[in-house]
Motif scaffolding. Structure first.
Motif, mmCIF file in Angstrom:
data_model
loop_
_atom_site.group_PDB
_atom_site.id
_atom_site.type_symbol
_atom_site.label_atom_id
_atom_site.label_comp_id
_atom_site.label_asym_id
_atom_site.label_seq_id
_atom_site.Cartn_x
_atom_site.Cartn_y
_atom_site.Cartn_z
ATOM 1 N N PRO A 88 3.643 4.986 3.146
ATOM 2 C CA PRO A 88 4.045 5.829 2.015
ATOM 3 C C PRO A 88 5.361 6.554 2.236
ATOM 4 C CG PRO A 88 1.711 6.111 2.478
ATOM 5 C CD PRO A 88 2.260 5.277 3.583
ATOM 6 N N GLU A 89 5.606 7.029 3.462
ATOM 7 C CA GLU A 89 6.823 7.796 3.711
ATOM 8 C C GLU A 89 8.077 6.941 3.562
ATOM 9 O OE1 GLU A 89 5.130 6.774 7.867
ATOM 10 O OE2 GLU A 89 4.391 7.352 5.885
ATOM 11 N N VAL A 90 7.965 5.622 3.845
ATOM 12 C CA VAL A 90 9.119 4.742 3.721
ATOM 13 C C VAL A 90 9.512 4.584 2.254
ATOM 14 C CG1 VAL A 90 10.018 2.438 4.212
ATOM 15 C CG2 VAL A 90 8.454 3.528 5.821
ATOM 16 N N LEU A 91 8.542 4.670 1.368
ATOM 17 C CA LEU A 91 8.791 4.543 -0.071
ATOM 18 C C LEU A 91 9.211 5.856 -0.712
ATOM 19 C CD1 LEU A 91 5.724 2.291 -0.983
ATOM 20 C CD2 LEU A 91 8.099 1.580 -0.659
ATOM 21 N N SER A 92 9.183 6.923 0.057
ATOM 22 C CA SER A 92 9.523 8.232 -0.477
ATOM 23 C C SER A 92 11.038 8.452 -0.494
ATOM 24 C CB SER A 92 8.856 9.330 0.356
ATOM 25 O OG SER A 92 9.331 10.611 -0.001
ATOM 26 N N SER A 93 11.518 9.133 -1.530
ATOM 27 C CA SER A 93 12.956 9.431 -1.617
ATOM 28 C C SER A 93 13.392 10.424 -0.542
ATOM 29 C CB SER A 93 13.286 9.988 -3.004
ATOM 30 O OG SER A 93 12.523 11.166 -3.255
ATOM 31 N N SER A 94 12.448 11.144 0.041
ATOM 32 C CA SER A 94 12.772 12.124 1.086
ATOM 33 C C SER A 94 12.808 11.505 2.481
ATOM 34 C CB SER A 94 11.743 13.267 1.069
ATOM 35 O OG SER A 94 10.441 12.766 1.333
ATOM 36 N N TYR A 95 12.524 10.198 2.552
ATOM 37 C CA TYR A 95 12.516 9.510 3.836
ATOM 38 C C TYR A 95 13.945 9.343 4.334
ATOM 39 C CZ TYR A 95 11.885 5.610 7.137
ATOM 40 O OH TYR A 95 11.888 4.806 8.246
ATOM 41 N N LYS A 96 14.263 9.960 5.468
ATOM 42 C CA LYS A 96 15.641 9.956 5.976
ATOM 43 C C LYS A 96 15.777 9.300 7.349
ATOM 44 C CE LYS A 96 17.057 12.365 2.413
ATOM 45 N NZ LYS A 96 17.867 11.712 1.348
ATOM 46 N N PHE A 97 14.717 9.368 8.164
ATOM 47 C CA PHE A 97 14.830 8.907 9.544
ATOM 48 C C PHE A 97 13.692 7.938 9.883
ATOM 49 C CE2 PHE A 97 16.724 13.122 9.283
ATOM 50 C CZ PHE A 97 17.976 12.899 9.831
ATOM 51 N N VAL A 98 14.011 6.946 10.707
ATOM 52 C CA VAL A 98 13.022 5.960 11.136
ATOM 53 C C VAL A 98 11.978 6.644 12.014
ATOM 54 C CG1 VAL A 98 12.686 3.855 12.480
ATOM 55 C CG2 VAL A 98 14.685 4.090 10.986
ATOM 56 N N GLN A 99 10.695 6.344 11.759
ATOM 57 C CA GLN A 99 9.602 6.996 12.479
ATOM 58 C C GLN A 99 8.624 5.953 13.019
ATOM 59 O OE1 GLN A 99 7.724 9.978 9.967
ATOM 60 N NE2 GLN A 99 9.634 10.278 8.844
ATOM 61 N N PRO A 100 8.065 6.162 14.217
ATOM 62 C CA PRO A 100 7.059 5.234 14.755
ATOM 63 C C PRO A 100 5.831 5.122 13.865
ATOM 64 C CG PRO A 100 7.887 6.680 16.492
ATOM 65 C CD PRO A 100 8.431 7.213 15.205
ATOM 66 N N SER A 101 5.553 6.150 13.066
ATOM 67 C CA SER A 101 4.367 6.147 12.203
ATOM 68 C C SER A 101 4.371 4.974 11.231
ATOM 69 C CB SER A 101 4.283 7.462 11.429
ATOM 70 O OG SER A 101 5.450 7.660 10.642
ATOM 71 N N GLN A 102 5.547 4.477 10.854
ATOM 72 C CA GLN A 102 5.591 3.365 9.910
ATOM 73 C C GLN A 102 5.100 2.081 10.561
ATOM 74 O OE1 GLN A 102 10.029 4.058 9.605
ATOM 75 N NE2 GLN A 102 10.048 1.815 9.344
ATOM 76 N N ASP A 103 5.330 1.919 11.865
ATOM 77 C CA ASP A 103 4.761 0.782 12.585
ATOM 78 C C ASP A 103 3.243 0.881 12.648
ATOM 79 O OD1 ASP A 103 7.106 -0.546 13.075
ATOM 80 O OD2 ASP A 103 7.223 -0.043 15.209
ATOM 81 N N VAL A 104 2.725 2.095 12.840
ATOM 82 C CA VAL A 104 1.284 2.301 12.923
ATOM 83 C C VAL A 104 0.609 1.860 11.631
ATOM 84 C CG1 VAL A 104 -0.545 4.027 13.128
ATOM 85 C CG2 VAL A 104 1.462 4.154 14.621
ATOM 86 N N TRP A 105 1.190 2.258 10.509
ATOM 87 C CA TRP A 105 0.644 1.862 9.197
ATOM 88 C C TRP A 105 0.618 0.334 9.090
ATOM 89 C CZ3 TRP A 105 -0.954 4.832 4.877
ATOM 90 C CH2 TRP A 105 -1.150 4.118 3.690
ATOM 91 N N ALA A 106 1.706 -0.316 9.482
ATOM 92 C CA ALA A 106 1.790 -1.773 9.411
ATOM 93 C C ALA A 106 0.759 -2.434 10.327
ATOM 94 C CB ALA A 106 3.200 -2.238 9.760
ATOM 95 N N VAL A 107 0.528 -1.849 11.503
ATOM 96 C CA VAL A 107 -0.498 -2.365 12.406
ATOM 97 C C VAL A 107 -1.865 -2.299 11.725
ATOM 98 C CG1 VAL A 107 -1.773 -1.867 14.532
ATOM 99 C CG2 VAL A 107 0.714 -1.938 14.569
ATOM 100 N N GLY A 108 -2.137 -1.197 11.004
ATOM 101 C CA GLY A 108 -3.390 -1.080 10.265
ATOM 102 C C GLY A 108 -3.532 -2.180 9.227
ATOM 103 N N CYS A 109 -2.433 -2.497 8.543
ATOM 104 C CA CYS A 109 -2.454 -3.577 7.542
ATOM 105 C C CYS A 109 -2.748 -4.922 8.197
ATOM 106 C CB CYS A 109 -1.124 -3.633 6.799
ATOM 107 S SG CYS A 109 -0.786 -2.196 5.754
ATOM 108 N N ILE A 110 -2.197 -5.144 9.393
ATOM 109 C CA ILE A 110 -2.421 -6.396 10.112
ATOM 110 C C ILE A 110 -3.879 -6.497 10.555
ATOM 111 C CG2 ILE A 110 -1.874 -7.642 12.240
ATOM 112 C CD1 ILE A 110 1.014 -6.606 11.914
ATOM 113 N N ILE A 111 -4.424 -5.414 11.113
ATOM 114 C CA ILE A 111 -5.831 -5.417 11.543
ATOM 115 C C ILE A 111 -6.739 -5.708 10.347
ATOM 116 C CG2 ILE A 111 -7.705 -3.982 12.428
ATOM 117 C CD1 ILE A 111 -5.623 -2.522 14.152
ATOM 118 N N TYR A 112 -6.478 -5.030 9.250
ATOM 119 C CA TYR A 112 -7.249 -5.232 8.028
ATOM 120 C C TYR A 112 -7.145 -6.693 7.580
ATOM 121 C CZ TYR A 112 -8.911 -4.242 3.243
ATOM 122 O OH TYR A 112 -9.600 -4.231 2.045
ATOM 123 N N GLY A 113 -5.937 -7.247 7.593
ATOM 124 C CA GLY A 113 -5.737 -8.626 7.156
ATOM 125 C C GLY A 113 -6.476 -9.624 8.021
#
Length: 423
Positions: free
Chosen positions: A266-291
């Motif tokens: 969600p933060e990557v899609l936000s207009s306030s997103y300014k800096f790369v964060q490890p949390s975005q990888d974590v979200w993607a890992v969750g999507c992969i596990i789910y898939g």
């Protein structure tokens, strides 16, 4: 077959020099040996005048002039000879090209076989014709990052070369990488995996990303397509495609979005997103596990607008009643809107779902009713199982699985995200 010897002044080490159509040449090297010295000896021994030479060890790695001092006694070196005014093209001279195995926005990927060692490699070839300024920076960043990474579940970069084509005033980058022929995990997710198999793949992914995050590297485009099996007979995986990877805390590119929509936090899609964060990888890992577990992605909708809304609202379901409570708990810690409240990759590493603990039930003889043949402990066990199943029965989504997606690169304008938000 005798090997002629040519002695350098202050000889200290010897090696064997091999080239096609010539007898092996025994060289005695000292600390001051240069490529020009070797070229002179080649001219004498092989009566061949050359303007450039390239040396390779038995692993196919190129030996630079500065590496000669580290050559040990008895080493075999392979030499390529060139009598032109420029260095030979690495693809044509060093590798036999078997076929094209991939193509993307940055270039093509070729399957190559080293002419001497016969090792299969993937050659990622990027032409200046496909570059812009940002893409050039991205290619350089990918090379730097892959050189820094050394993990069994991350693809290896063997060598990288930059060549110029004087006649066309163009540059070309070739990255010589480990060849993985087992296919992507997308194929596995489309099959019927057990939760145990999904756990096996997921643990390797989590360990590799934890290693990256320890080095403050964020992949930024984790997805099933970027996780490859090493071979068709192996369950070992490797993460590939670090083309948009960067370092945590680095400012994101203006008016651009990095990643693939179905895996974006969600933060990557936000207009306030300014800096790369490890949390975005974590979200993607969750999507992969789910898939891997469910054979579909958690937030995929019938169109990009629906997918966007599902991500922002953290709207996902558990389409199986047979999965473990540990898995449901793990996903609930990953799919959290605020990145500061989301589990980090190290929390995921130590989560109980990866411990594979089997719950054992102790049966006692107390309260056995011989009339009906059932013990009170068995009755309690069945009651527990029934309640566990009821806890795991959640809303089953009937939306169609969508696997036809494309990566969003650095050059894609964020306007499509703004359009989705307005709908």
């Amino acid at each position: 077959m005798s090997i002629p010897k040519f002695v350098f002044q202050k000889q200290v080490r010897s090696c064997t020099l091999i080239s096609s159509n010539f007898n092996p040449l025994c060289l005695l090297l000292n600390q001051k040996t240069k490529f020009s010295d070797i070229m002179k000896l080649i001219q004498i021994a092989w009566t061949r005048k050359v303007k450039f030479i390239r040396l390779f060890n038995t692993d196919g790695q190129e030996v630079e002039e500065s590496d000669l001092i580290n050559i040990t006694k008895g080493t075999t070196l392979f030499v390529e000879l060139c009598n032109k005014d420029s260095k030979p093209n690495i693809i044509q001279q060093q590798y036999d090209i078997i076929k094209k195995i991939g193509e993307g926005g940055q270039g093509i990927v070729l399957l190559g076989r080293h002419k001497i060692t016969k090792e299969l490699v993937a050659l990622k070839k990027i032409s200046q014709q496909t570059w812009s300024g940002q893409e050039i920076d991205g290619v350089s960043q990918e090379q730097l990052i892959l050189k820094e990474l050394d993990h069994k579940n991350i693809v290896k970069l063997y060598e990288n070369y930059s060549t110029s084509q004087a006649t066309q005033n163009q540059r070309e980058i070739t990255m010589v990488m480990e060849y993985l022929n087992g296919g992507s995990l997308l194929n596995q997710a489309n099959s019927k995996l057990t939760e145990g198999d999904a756990r096996l793949y997921s643990k390797q992914i989590v360990d590799a990303i934890a290693y990256c995050h320890e080095k403050h590297i964020v992949h930024c485009d984790l997805k099933l397509e970027n996780i490859m099996l090493t071979s068709t007979s192996s369950k070992e995986i490797k993460i590939i495609d670090f083309g948009v990877s960067t370092y945590a805390g680095q400012q994101k590119q203006i008016d651009s979005v990095v990643g693939t929509l179905s895996y974006l936090a969600p933060e990557v899609l936000s207009s306030s997103y300014k800096f790369v964060q490890p949390s975005q990888d974590v979200w993607a890992v969750g999507c992969i596990i789910y898939g891997l577990v469910f054979g579909r992605l958690p937030f995929d909708g019938n169109n990009p607008s629906e997918t966007y809304r599902n991500i922002i609202q953290c709207n996902y379901s558990i389409p199986k009643k047979t999965v473990s409570k540990d898995l449901i708990n793990l996903l609930s810690q990953i799919f959290v809107y605020h990145p500061k409240e989301r589990a980090n990759i190290f929390d995921i590493q130590t989560h109980s779902w990866f411990k594979e603990q089997t719950k054992l039930f102790k049966l006692t003889l107390t309260g056995i009713g011989f009339g009906n043949g059932r013990s009170s402990s068995v009755t309690k066990l069945n009651s527990y199982r029934q309640s566990q199943d009821e806890d795991q029965i959640l809303l089953i989504s009937k939306r169609k699985i969508i696997y036809s997606r494309r990566s969003v690169t650095r050059l894609d304008k964020i306007s499509f995200v703004n359009k989705i938000r307005s709908q």
